[in-house]
Design a protein around this motif. Structure first.
Motif, PDB file in Angstrom:
ATOM      1  N   LEU A 128       0.819  -1.211   0.000  1.00 39.67           N
ATOM      2  CA  LEU A 128       0.000   0.000   0.000  1.00 39.67           C
ATOM      3  C   LEU A 128       0.854   1.264   0.000  1.00 39.67           C
ATOM      4  O   LEU A 128       0.321   2.372  -0.086  1.00 39.67           O
ATOM      5  CB  LEU A 128      -0.928   0.011   1.233  1.00 39.67           C
ATOM      6  CG  LEU A 128      -1.854  -1.199   1.394  1.00 39.67           C
ATOM      7  CD1 LEU A 128      -2.721  -1.055   2.639  1.00 39.67           C
ATOM      8  CD2 LEU A 128      -2.732  -1.379   0.171  1.00 39.67           C
ATOM      9  N   ILE A 129       2.178   1.075   0.152  1.00 38.96           N
ATOM     10  CA  ILE A 129       3.044   2.247   0.266  1.00 38.96           C
ATOM     11  C   ILE A 129       4.029   2.291  -0.908  1.00 38.96           C
ATOM     12  O   ILE A 129       4.298   1.284  -1.554  1.00 38.96           O
ATOM     13  CB  ILE A 129       3.824   2.241   1.603  1.00 38.96           C
ATOM     14  CG1 ILE A 129       4.249   0.823   2.014  1.00 38.96           C
ATOM     15  CG2 ILE A 129       2.981   2.767   2.732  1.00 38.96           C
ATOM     16  CD1 ILE A 129       5.426   0.267   1.359  1.00 38.96           C
ATOM     17  N   GLN A 130       4.517   3.499  -1.184  1.00 38.65           N
ATOM     18  CA  GLN A 130       5.535   3.647  -2.217  1.00 38.65           C
ATOM     19  C   GLN A 130       6.849   3.117  -1.665  1.00 38.65           C
ATOM     20  O   GLN A 130       7.102   3.205  -0.468  1.00 38.65           O
ATOM     21  CB  GLN A 130       5.696   5.130  -2.576  1.00 38.65           C
ATOM     22  CG  GLN A 130       4.491   5.686  -3.319  1.00 38.65           C
ATOM     23  CD  GLN A 130       4.745   7.080  -3.818  1.00 38.65           C
ATOM     24  OE1 GLN A 130       5.860   7.440  -4.177  1.00 38.65           O
ATOM     25  NE2 GLN A 130       3.706   7.879  -3.854  1.00 38.65           N
ATOM     26  N   LYS A 219       4.529   4.806   9.256  1.00 37.82           N
ATOM     27  CA  LYS A 219       3.653   5.959   8.995  1.00 37.82           C
ATOM     28  C   LYS A 219       2.238   5.482   8.692  1.00 37.82           C
ATOM     29  O   LYS A 219       1.249   6.034   9.208  1.00 37.82           O
ATOM     30  CB  LYS A 219       4.211   6.720   7.792  1.00 37.82           C
ATOM     31  CG  LYS A 219       4.040   8.215   7.843  1.00 37.82           C
ATOM     32  CD  LYS A 219       4.858   8.868   6.747  1.00 37.82           C
ATOM     33  CE  LYS A 219       4.370  10.274   6.505  1.00 37.82           C
ATOM     34  NZ  LYS A 219       5.159  10.948   5.453  1.00 37.82           N
ATOM     35  N   LYS A 223      -0.549   6.597  11.247  1.00 34.06           N
ATOM     36  CA  LYS A 223      -1.437   7.646  10.730  1.00 34.06           C
ATOM     37  C   LYS A 223      -2.883   7.184  10.622  1.00 34.06           C
ATOM     38  O   LYS A 223      -3.804   7.925  10.904  1.00 34.06           O
ATOM     39  CB  LYS A 223      -0.944   8.062   9.345  1.00 34.06           C
ATOM     40  CG  LYS A 223      -1.013   9.547   9.084  1.00 34.06           C
ATOM     41  CD  LYS A 223      -0.403   9.871   7.728  1.00 34.06           C
ATOM     42  CE  LYS A 223      -0.791  11.235   7.239  1.00 34.06           C
ATOM     43  NZ  LYS A 223      -0.351  12.366   8.035  1.00 34.06           N
ATOM     44  N   PHE A 224      -3.061   5.932  10.200  1.00 37.67           N
ATOM     45  CA  PHE A 224      -4.416   5.516   9.851  1.00 37.67           C
ATOM     46  C   PHE A 224      -5.039   4.492  10.785  1.00 37.67           C
ATOM     47  O   PHE A 224      -6.174   4.108  10.598  1.00 37.67           O
ATOM     48  CB  PHE A 224      -4.440   4.944   8.429  1.00 37.67           C
ATOM     49  CG  PHE A 224      -4.064   5.958   7.392  1.00 37.67           C
ATOM     50  CD1 PHE A 224      -2.972   5.760   6.576  1.00 37.67           C
ATOM     51  CD2 PHE A 224      -4.796   7.120   7.242  1.00 37.67           C
ATOM     52  CE1 PHE A 224      -2.608   6.695   5.618  1.00 37.67           C
ATOM     53  CE2 PHE A 224      -4.443   8.067   6.293  1.00 37.67           C
ATOM     54  CZ  PHE A 224      -3.345   7.857   5.477  1.00 37.67           C
TER      55      PHE A 224
ATOM     56  N   SER B   4       0.273  15.171   1.969  1.00 36.92           N
ATOM     57  CA  SER B   4       1.329  14.405   2.659  1.00 36.92           C
ATOM     58  C   SER B   4       0.928  12.935   2.758  1.00 36.92           C
ATOM     59  O   SER B   4       1.765  12.047   2.729  1.00 36.92           O
ATOM     60  CB  SER B   4       1.629  14.988   4.031  1.00 36.92           C
ATOM     61  OG  SER B   4       0.646  14.591   4.956  1.00 36.92           O
ATOM     62  N   GLU B   5      -0.390  12.691   2.871  1.00 35.96           N
ATOM     63  CA  GLU B   5      -0.867  11.316   2.897  1.00 35.96           C
ATOM     64  C   GLU B   5      -0.641  10.672   1.537  1.00 35.96           C
ATOM     65  O   GLU B   5      -0.204   9.545   1.436  1.00 35.96           O
ATOM     66  CB  GLU B   5      -2.354  11.273   3.257  1.00 35.96           C
ATOM     67  CG  GLU B   5      -2.629  11.539   4.728  1.00 35.96           C
ATOM     68  CD  GLU B   5      -4.090  11.804   5.028  1.00 35.96           C
ATOM     69  OE1 GLU B   5      -4.926  11.619   4.132  1.00 35.96           O
ATOM     70  OE2 GLU B   5      -4.390  12.218   6.157  1.00 35.96           O
ATOM     71  N   LYS B   6      -0.964  11.415   0.476  1.00 43.21           N
ATOM     72  CA  LYS B   6      -0.829  10.865  -0.863  1.00 43.21           C
ATOM     73  C   LYS B   6       0.623  10.530  -1.158  1.00 43.21           C
ATOM     74  O   LYS B   6       0.927   9.595  -1.862  1.00 43.21           O
ATOM     75  CB  LYS B   6      -1.333  11.875  -1.897  1.00 43.21           C
ATOM     76  CG  LYS B   6      -2.838  11.980  -2.006  1.00 43.21           C
ATOM     77  CD  LYS B   6      -3.237  13.016  -3.052  1.00 43.21           C
ATOM     78  CE  LYS B   6      -4.726  13.293  -2.959  1.00 43.21           C
ATOM     79  NZ  LYS B   6      -5.120  14.458  -3.739  1.00 43.21           N
ATOM     80  N   SER B   7       1.583  11.287  -0.606  1.00 41.30           N
ATOM     81  CA  SER B   7       2.969  11.161  -1.037  1.00 41.30           C
ATOM     82  C   SER B   7       3.606   9.844  -0.638  1.00 41.30           C
ATOM     83  O   SER B   7       4.509   9.399  -1.316  1.00 41.30           O
ATOM     84  CB  SER B   7       3.801  12.316  -0.494  1.00 41.30           C
ATOM     85  OG  SER B   7       3.877  12.192   0.909  1.00 41.30           O
ATOM     86  N   PHE B   8       3.198   9.183   0.449  1.00 41.16           N
ATOM     87  CA  PHE B   8       3.861   7.938   0.809  1.00 41.16           C
ATOM     88  C   PHE B   8       3.014   6.715   0.461  1.00 41.16           C
ATOM     89  O   PHE B   8       3.492   5.595   0.468  1.00 41.16           O
ATOM     90  CB  PHE B   8       4.280   7.925   2.282  1.00 41.16           C
ATOM     91  CG  PHE B   8       3.154   7.647   3.246  1.00 41.16           C
ATOM     92  CD1 PHE B   8       2.323   8.662   3.668  1.00 41.16           C
ATOM     93  CD2 PHE B   8       2.941   6.366   3.737  1.00 41.16           C
ATOM     94  CE1 PHE B   8       1.293   8.412   4.557  1.00 41.16           C
ATOM     95  CE2 PHE B   8       1.908   6.106   4.632  1.00 41.16           C
ATOM     96  CZ  PHE B   8       1.087   7.128   5.046  1.00 41.16           C
ATOM     97  N   LEU B   9       1.756   6.953   0.123  1.00 42.37           N
ATOM     98  CA  LEU B   9       0.901   5.842  -0.259  1.00 42.37           C
ATOM     99  C   LEU B   9       1.126   5.504  -1.732  1.00 42.37           C
ATOM    100  O   LEU B   9       1.366   6.389  -2.552  1.00 42.37           O
ATOM    101  CB  LEU B   9      -0.568   6.227  -0.062  1.00 42.37           C
ATOM    102  CG  LEU B   9      -1.022   6.388   1.392  1.00 42.37           C
ATOM    103  CD1 LEU B   9      -2.389   7.053   1.449  1.00 42.37           C
ATOM    104  CD2 LEU B   9      -1.073   5.042   2.096  1.00 42.37           C
TER     105      LEU B   9
END
Lengths: 300, 336
Positions: A128-130, A219, A223-224, B4-9
């Motif tokens: 789900l993460i880059q 994160k 975060k979520f 900021s949420e979009k950048s690591f997802l």
């Protein structure tokens, strides 16, 4: 170099997990673990154990020894012994062989599909993460695989001897977005002997990628996946009310559900709830009456 | 989502899981052409990915993956009793796509599936074959966007156009394409069909902002509807689900006034109205993952369906009918 900074985890044998996130790393052998131990400042845990275990800064590293079954056992041991919770992360890190020349030696690969060659069970982590790594299908065998004896039906882009065992075990305890296999290409199924120093160096070079992944996963979880402190306090509240009102199991379960819904709707507990801590119960009828009263408050 | 949420997802559709049997289908080829930078992972069966234990629906919503598969077995399902049939006796629905690109907090899909990933069944021709067989003997009213928003995904999977083109020659068939999307331009070059109803779900902007994440605003949906009407498409409005939020009466009154200030009611085919309702099992599953105003409301249960308490429900429906009555005749309003 990114540094992961956390409070030091205490009470490995405690029944109540703290809110801190824990990272479990499973490697097959010491050469794979060495660079990680050094980089993260891990210290050997001298608890009686069949496994070599290192810990520090909320990271626990366990050396499973070679093989699908051993990896599975070590993973299960680590996650249960040290009380893994659903926000914790488990990583299998190690070397692999590349089936084709699409990869280069030292390539760091995040596995998006893991196959147990024998059971044919297939596992898919949730990515789900880059991240900064290449991706590939990993196929795990019980013995070293050489080019000249490659099975015809091989599906994996890369092969190893641990990944599927690790993943199958870890995914029983942790959600799929928190379980990953990271493999570093060591050879092209043409190795004669594994050089521990070379393995250590390859793992060392892959650490920035691993740290990036860990940070992104932390994160994601922090975060979520946060609940409010009011909701966290509900089990304790329910426990007290169960005792003071002599509630049945059915009532207790319903109370917990109603209380949670109330807090979500109103963002706080009902003011009058604490009055129910000090009632005197003399009959089953009184239990029902108090419960109905409480129920009415929580449905408002 | 914040930047900021979009950048690591990972972005939506960063990974596309493709059944080996689905690889050679034209729809697959087209989708993969549209998603060249995605990681392709080959699988044997879509359920290996879609039905895994240990998925987190809420997190997956932030980074949805696409799963391309071939549908086997049943293609048509009887329309459920908690949905309008609009007076059609032979009401069915079909699902080319499972799950939606939007993230509405009240959506039943959150309780129906354990995954937020989107499954596309690429063998749409097999759906058409099945329907052809049915149409030989019967009339059919078919909801084609039941478990998804087809128009919202049109740029990646052009199924709305495919359905409209298919329906063009089928006199016994009426299809409804339900959407919250404003992507009407994807259909602009198609000839409007008498047997195709474009149905827009509308909510007050306050509801859209609070509960209908990633969906277009009310005003942009109304603009899309106007274009559809101008282009002579049959348009239905779906005011569903109506939610009992604080101040709902005034909110919905202002909302309906805004809608009919923008739209000519005479050009609307019909309107469906319904309060929030959900199968009991679905709500139970939703509550495990989503703790919000929708899932925590003290609903009443009747015949395994949770909805608002009877009195509140009646008040909500009657209020809506009273206001709608200022704009449209009751014969155009369908209530459930």
């Amino acid at each position: 170099m990114l540094k992961i900074t956390f409070k030091i985890l205490k009470a490995a044998n405690s029944n109540r997990r703290s809110e801190l996130l824990m990272i479990y790393i499973v490697t097959a052998f010491h050469a794979e673990a060495k660079a990680l131990i050094k980089h993260f400042g891990l210290k050997k845990l001298y608890e009686p154990s069949k496994f070599q275990i290192f810990s520090g800064n909320d990271i626990l590293l366990i050396e499973s020894k070679e093989g699908i079954v051993k990896s599975s056992i070590a993973t299960t041991f680590a996650l249960t012994k040290f009380g893994a919770g659903e926000k914790d992360i488990a990583l299998n890190i190690g070397i692999c062989g590349a089936v084709e020349n699409a990869f280069s030696k030292g390539d760091v690969i995040l596995c998006n599909k893991i196959i147990n060659h024998y059971s044919k069970r297939t596992f898919y982590p949730d990515i789900l993460i880059q991240h900064s790594m290449k991706e590939a299908t990993l196929e795990s065998f019980m013995h070293p695989v050489k080019k000249d004896s490659l099975p015809l039906e091989i599906e994996g882009d890369i092969v190893d001897m641990e990944g599927a065992g690790f993943f199958e075990a870890a995914s029983i305890f942790l959600p799929l977005h928190n379980v990953h296999c990271i493999k570093i290409v060591y050879d092209f199924l043409d190795f004669e002997k594994i050089d521990p120093t070379e393995v250590e160096n390859l793992i060392k070079q892959s650490i920035p990628h691993i740290e990036n992944l860990i940070n992104a996963l932390l994160k994601l979880n922090l975060k979520f996946c946060n609940s409010t402190s009011e909701i966290d306090n509900i089990p304790l509240l329910v426990y007290k009310l169960k005792n003071s009102l002599h509630l049945t199991t059915y009532m207790t379960n319903e109370l917990e559900s109603l209380l949670k819904d109330y807090v979500i709707r109103h963002k706080k507990l009902p003011d009058t709830i604490f009055e129910f801590f000090e009632v005197q119960i003399n009959s089953k009828k009184e239990v029902k009456n108090y419960f109905d009263k409480l129920r009415k408050i929580l449905l408002s | 989502m914040t930047s900021s949420e979009k950048s690591f997802l990972a972005k939506h559709f960063s990974h596309v899981y493709v059944e080996k049997d689905a690889l050679s289908y034209p729809v697959t080829i087209k989708i993969l052409e549209n998603l060249r930078s995605s990681q392709i992972v080959k699988i044997d069966n879509y359920k290996e990915v879609f039905c895994r234990a240990g998925q987190n629906y809420s997190l997956q919503e932030k980074s949805k993956k696409l799963i391309l598969a071939k549908k086997w077995g049943e293609f048509l399902y009887p329309g459920p009793s908690i949905c309008h049939n609009f007076g059609y006796s032979n009401f069915f629905y079909t699902s080319n796509i499972l799950n939606c690109i939007y993230r509405c907090e009240y959506c039943f899909l959150k309780g129906m599936y354990s995954s937020a990933n989107i499954v596309v069944f690429v063998n749409i021709e097999d759906y058409f074959k099945e329907i052809d067989a049915v149409l030989k003997n019967k009339l059919l009213y078919l909801s084609v966007s039941y478990e998804t928003d087809l128009l919202a995904l049109e740029k990646i999977v052009p199924f709305s156009s495919a359905w409209i083109e298919y329906a063009a020659s089928k006199q016994n068939l009426t299809i409804e394409i339900r959407t919250k999307s404003t992507n009407f331009q994807a259909l602009e070059n198609l000839k409007p069909q008498d047997n195709v109803i474009l149905a827009w779900t509308l909510s007050p902007q306050e509801i859209i902002q609070k509960f209908e994440h990633a969906t277009p605003s009310l005003s942009s949906r109304l603009s899309a509807i106007k274009k559809a009407i101008e282009n002579n498409w049959k348009v239905r409005l779906c005011i569903d689900p109506i939610l009992a939020i604080e101040g709902w009466k005034a909110i919905y009154e202002n909302f309906l006034n805004q809608v009919f200030k923008e739209l000519n009611p005479e050009r609307i085919v019909d309107i469906s109205v319904g309060v929030f309702r959900i199968p009991k099992d679905y709500l139970k599953r939703m509550k495990k993952v989503f703790a919000n105003e929708i899932t925590s409301f003290p609903y009443e249960e009747s015949e395994n369906i949770y909805t608002y308490p009877k009195e509140l429900k009646e008040e909500m429906i009657n209020t809506m009918l009273l206001i709608l009555g200022n704009f449209v005749p009751s014969s155009k309003i369908f209530v459930i």
